[in-house]
Write a protein that holds these residues in place. Structure first.
Motif, PDB file in Angstrom:
ATOM      1  N   PRO B  48       0.813  -1.226   0.000  1.00  0.00           N
ATOM      2  CA  PRO B  48       0.000   0.000   0.000  1.00  0.00           C
ATOM      3  C   PRO B  48       0.841   1.269   0.000  1.00  0.00           C
ATOM      4  N   LEU B  49       2.075   1.152   0.480  1.00  0.00           N
ATOM      5  CA  LEU B  49       2.889   2.362   0.650  1.00  0.00           C
ATOM      6  C   LEU B  49       3.895   2.594  -0.461  1.00  0.00           C
ATOM      7  N   GLU B 218      -0.438   8.009   6.323  1.00  0.00           N
ATOM      8  CA  GLU B 218      -1.905   7.923   6.238  1.00  0.00           C
ATOM      9  C   GLU B 218      -2.398   8.423   4.884  1.00  0.00           C
ATOM     10  N   ALA B 221      -1.625   5.742   2.362  1.00  0.00           N
ATOM     11  CA  ALA B 221      -2.354   4.489   2.577  1.00  0.00           C
ATOM     12  C   ALA B 221      -3.831   4.632   2.230  1.00  0.00           C
ATOM     13  N   LYS B 227       1.516   7.082  -3.409  1.00  0.00           N
ATOM     14  CA  LYS B 227       2.444   6.240  -2.649  1.00  0.00           C
ATOM     15  C   LYS B 227       3.258   7.140  -1.724  1.00  0.00           C
TER      16      LYS B 227
END
Lengths: 455, 455
Positions: B48-49, B218, B221, B227
């Motif tokens: 996700p990052l 945050e 995500a 990203k």
């Protein structure tokens, strides 16, 4: 090598002599005059202010003047500077393959501009003649920083009179000079008669470049151990900057290229001379090269001034020089390109404009910054406010060639980085930057005060 | 060439691969752990990052990883960077001929530091995977500037959460990021849950790097198009910086020299890794090279921390990494070298310290600035506050060799210029700079909060 991004020379390719354009001009430059007698001044008149080697360069007509080894050794700290092909800017402008933009970048010097090219030899010659202290003035701080750097390397004390408004607004410039060991005071100061007189009349004076020059000149003229150093305008300063153009010629050759247009911004004229003078012999030999001096619309000495004898400073203490001028009483608006806020223009640049060797354009500050933003977002480098003017005209020339379907190779001088000028970018981005153009009546009024000289 | 001042490579000599030290270490790095399960995390946990190509580099054990052509094209804007022989500093220290100091200079990048070496590939891989927006945090602003620069070149939007105290004190850093088109907000902001929670508890919060990381993580995500990018600590970041040391090896060869000592300052560890990791294979092959990491006495993670699993951020949101740490609750004093104010140390640097491959020293900030002033007045360049620590140790090592009558060749990394840090120089020169050392009890208290991990 022909399609590189950055054309890089080795240190043994630093030019070993400066190029003196005086040797090649159709007519010699008109002499500076004593403001009282209106007669040409001689070297002895300048001796209280400048080292003799500098005075000899100021009046020299010799084509090539050797660069001393000790100066070359210091040039090696950042020279040769890189020449870039502006691949990414070209792509953003969607230029055809036969329209190319190159730029020489002088921002890699420790002081961040082309100014050390002359600060170092000026400090060197002073040292050679036993001078232990140099006095100068600075506006925005580029020149004061460069001389402080040079003074540190030669162990010479440097005293900088910095225009008070800049001294207050730009404490980091003062800190930079002090890091190199220089002493920097706000001008007007109470350390000179000139400064005290101003303060007596107006204790809150913000100062001006004219006042700061008066203080530095008085300082140098009244102390045995001290000479004066100037960062632009004079012949020897322009001479020292010709390392820029000489390197550029070698680097363009690496790219199998030769410029059709050479562009530099002009305030006093030194970076413009540095990039362009070495191309003058070819132009005088018939090669079709345009050389464009770009000045701010707020200080248009070449495009709206006259070619006449005038004082170099506001207070009228200097010899009279024949130059393009707006009148020494002219007060240019507070544009961010502080290095271009000068009422006159280098006598050599002015003469060459008069002779049709160079041409001139004026650019408004917001147009210049719009070009600078496009440049920063494509080429990466953040330009100083002064060369944004050259970038604007380089882009204009490229787009004109594209529209006309002409082949064109453009070279401009990116004479410094803008790391100390982010306030200006902030104002532009936030929509607070103003444009200035002085009404013709204001220029006419300043020109009415020109000294009368029979020619 | 053997006695030059500046050793200059051509653009076809930019390294074409990054060097991955993991391939050569005696033992593999301990894996990052999930803070809940304490089990090793896998690539899918990071997806996700980070772009997948970055994740692959993060866990790679391949010795050489090719640098993509588009990244090389951008590196050409400032790489190869120069290697200097510090002739003038050596003379000021009155060193014998067989004690020599060299330094690699990364301040010639558009952002003024080594940070673009990793910002550019991070933006490139993001672009390749269809990412249109990157979020990050910045303290003093070096990393945020570098990522803004890289984003501009790839047409990727960049959002920077800047620690509020720096945002207010350094408006020019924000202006620099905005000039490159990035959006920069003060953190804590009201744009994230993490920021809003902090502001609800303390509307006047000055922010911290920990909070800013929470906001950027945050942001990334919770948005499909976004990203996260980090400027130090992680393996892939250190990997990208190895262009520095690879070039230095080639340039030392031009000087017929090889270092006995390699020195870099360490905060998160990236510039230190960049200069030193490429020398590790020779050291592991038995060559006698000392590699010294220099950290601030006010944030002594290597010299006074422990080697243990800890969080990468203050809020405890990241995976656990085994590293030298002062405890994620440790709040380093407000030294000017903002880039070295990190409670932990890159896991790879920590592991190599544990294995005895590298050594560490701590330096006080006033000693570091005294060295920087001597450097600026001899070599010209104004160092950023971070590499002043490396300069101090380079000078110490040279003087020790001189006293001992030993032959010694010293190399250090000058990872950035100090043009944006003149407030620090001003404080030093005016005698207002303070030294900080945290009492051992304070460090012990922060270490008491380390997460418990069975090993």
């Amino acid at each position: 090598m022909a399609d590189s991004t950055r054309y890089v020379l080795q240190e043994n390719q630093i030019p070993t002599s400066w190029y003196n354009v005086v040797a090649d001009l159709p007519t010699p430059p008109p002499p500076p005059l004593n403001p009282g007698t209106k007669m040409p001044i001689g070297p002895e008149d300048l001796a209280p202010l400048f080292p003799m080697a500098i005075i000899q360069q100021e009046v020299s007509a010799q084509r090539h003047i050797d660069i001393p080894g000790e100066v070359l050794d210091i040039y090696k700290l950042w020279r040769p500077t890189p020449l870039y092909r502006a691949h990414r800017l070209e792509a953003a402008l969607d230029l055809p393959k036969n329209v190319r933009i190159f730029y020489k970048y002088e921002g890699t010097s420790p002081a961040g501009s082309h100014k050390p090219n002359t600060a170092v030899p000026q400090a060197y010659y002073a040292k050679q003649e036993g001078v232990t202290r140099l006095a100068t003035e600075t506006g925005a701080g580029q020149w004061g920083s460069a001389l402080s750097f040079a003074g540190a390397l030669f162990g010479i004390d440097v005293k900088v009179y910095m225009v008070k408004i800049s001294f207050s607004q730009k404490p980091y410039r003062r800190a930079l000079m002090e890091t190199w060991g220089a002493q920097c005071v706000a001008s007007p100061s109470n350390e000179t008669n000139a400064g005290r007189a101003i303060l007596a009349a107006d204790p809150d004076s913000n100062g001006s470049l004219g006042i700061a020059i008066s203080e530095a000149v008085e300082d140098a003229a009244t102390r045995e151990d001290t000479k004066y150093a100037l960062g632009s305008v004079l012949n020897h300063v322009l001479l020292h900057q010709t390392v820029i153009g000489q390197e550029a010629i070698a680097q363009m050759a690496m790219a199998d290229a030769y410029p059709d247009v050479v562009i530099g911004c002009t305030g006093g004229g030194s970076n413009f001379a540095g990039i362009s003078f070495p191309f003058v012999p070819e132009k005088l030999n018939g090669k079709n090269i345009r050389i464009i001096a770009v000045e701010p619309a707020a200080c248009p000495s070449l495009t709206k001034g006259v070619y006449a004898y005038d004082f170099g400073d506001t207070a009228g203490m200097t010899p009279l020089m024949k130059m393009h001028t707006l009148g020494s009483a002219f007060m240019p608006a507070s544009i961010h390109a502080g290095g271009l806020r000068y009422h006159g223009m280098a006598p050599l640049v002015s003469l060459m404009h008069d002779q049709g060797i160079i041409e001139a354009q004026a650019v408004k500050q917001r147009d210049a910054f719009a070009a600078a933003i496009q440049f920063a977002r494509t080429e990466g480098i953040l330009p100083a406010p002064e060369p944004t003017h050259a970038i604007k005209v380089a882009i204009d020339e490229a787009l004109k060639a594209k529209e006309a379907g002409e082949e064109k190779t453009i070279l401009f001088n990116l004479c410094g980085h803008g790391n100390f000028d982010l306030v200006a970018y902030d104002r532009y981005i936030s929509g607070q930057m103003e444009d200035y153009e002085h009404p013709q009546s204001e220029i006419a009024m300043a020109l009415a005060g020109l000294p009368s000289v029979a020619e």
